[in-house]
Design a protein around this motif. Structure first.
Motif, mmCIF file in Angstrom:
data_model
loop_
_atom_site.group_PDB
_atom_site.id
_atom_site.type_symbol
_atom_site.label_atom_id
_atom_site.label_comp_id
_atom_site.label_asym_id
_atom_site.label_seq_id
_atom_site.Cartn_x
_atom_site.Cartn_y
_atom_site.Cartn_z
ATOM 1 N N THR A 69 0.844 -1.189 0.000
ATOM 2 C CA THR A 69 0.000 0.000 0.000
ATOM 3 C C THR A 69 0.880 1.241 0.000
ATOM 4 O O THR A 69 1.760 1.387 0.860
ATOM 5 C CB THR A 69 -0.909 0.034 1.233
ATOM 6 N N ILE A 70 0.634 2.113 -0.957
ATOM 7 C CA ILE A 70 1.348 3.377 -1.025
ATOM 8 C C ILE A 70 0.472 4.467 -0.416
ATOM 9 O O ILE A 70 -0.757 4.471 -0.601
ATOM 10 C CB ILE A 70 1.744 3.737 -2.477
ATOM 11 N N SER A 71 1.097 5.359 0.310
ATOM 12 C CA SER A 71 0.378 6.476 0.907
ATOM 13 C C SER A 71 1.338 7.648 1.051
ATOM 14 O O SER A 71 2.547 7.500 0.846
ATOM 15 C CB SER A 71 -0.208 6.090 2.266
ATOM 16 N N ARG A 72 0.802 8.790 1.429
ATOM 17 C CA ARG A 72 1.653 9.963 1.598
ATOM 18 C C ARG A 72 1.080 10.868 2.672
ATOM 19 O O ARG A 72 -0.126 10.895 2.900
ATOM 20 C CB ARG A 72 1.827 10.725 0.289
ATOM 21 N N ASP A 73 1.972 11.599 3.305
ATOM 22 C CA ASP A 73 1.606 12.610 4.277
ATOM 23 C C ASP A 73 2.241 13.906 3.801
ATOM 24 O O ASP A 73 3.442 14.137 4.021
ATOM 25 C CB ASP A 73 2.106 12.222 5.672
ATOM 26 N N ASN A 74 1.468 14.729 3.130
ATOM 27 C CA ASN A 74 2.037 15.949 2.544
ATOM 28 C C ASN A 74 2.503 16.935 3.613
ATOM 29 O O ASN A 74 3.398 17.742 3.361
ATOM 30 C CB ASN A 74 1.028 16.601 1.613
ATOM 31 N N ALA A 75 1.908 16.878 4.785
ATOM 32 C CA ALA A 75 2.363 17.759 5.862
ATOM 33 C C ALA A 75 3.781 17.408 6.305
ATOM 34 O O ALA A 75 4.512 18.272 6.809
ATOM 35 C CB ALA A 75 1.409 17.667 7.038
ATOM 36 N N LYS A 76 4.161 16.149 6.116
ATOM 37 C CA LYS A 76 5.498 15.692 6.487
ATOM 38 C C LYS A 76 6.395 15.504 5.276
ATOM 39 O O LYS A 76 7.532 15.037 5.425
ATOM 40 C CB LYS A 76 5.408 14.374 7.266
ATOM 41 N N ASN A 77 5.887 15.816 4.089
ATOM 42 C CA ASN A 77 6.669 15.619 2.862
ATOM 43 C C ASN A 77 7.224 14.197 2.779
ATOM 44 O O ASN A 77 8.404 13.983 2.442
ATOM 45 C CB ASN A 77 7.824 16.623 2.779
#
Length: 121
Positions: A69-77
């Motif tokens: 599973t790929i995911s991202r947290d843009n607040a943490k870059n």
């Protein structure tokens, strides 16, 4: 420019799990698509997964669908790759990548240095 640094690789037994992280710096990473590739010794680099900038659209290679599973947290870059039910054939160097266009994630402009994942029997 976008700089990418992967972490989280290591040695795990078959059936186990690992979570890779990719920390980004530079331009506004939150507007970039990101993804993961892998390359085993003597083999071509293989696309694994991609995610668009808004964390809505994802795409997976058939070889990992249902397990990764790929995911991202843009607040943490940061972009993540959660890998479950690992198999010995998942052994490879895993690379984080990014591009300004999601449609170009097959050949992204920016690459990390890679992190080794080894899955033992």
């Amino acid at each position: 420019q976008v700089q990418l640094v992967e972490s989280g690789g290591g040695l795990v037994q078959a059936g186990g799990s690992l979570r890779l992280s990719c920390a980004a710096s530079g331009r506004t990473f939150s507007r970039y698509a990101a993804g993961w590739f892998r390359q085993d010794t003597g083999k071509e680099r293989e696309f694994i997964a991609a995610i668009n900038w808004s964390d809505i659209t994802t795409y997976y290679a058939d070889s990992v669908k249902g397990r990764f599973t790929i995911s991202r947290d843009n607040a943490k870059n940061t972009v993540y790759l959660q890998m479950n039910s690992l198999k010995p054939e998942d052994t490879a160097v895993y690379y984080c990548a990014a591009d300004s266009k999601y449609s170009d994630m097959g050949s992204p402009d920016y690459w990390g240095q890679g992190t080794q994942v080894t899955v033992s029997l």
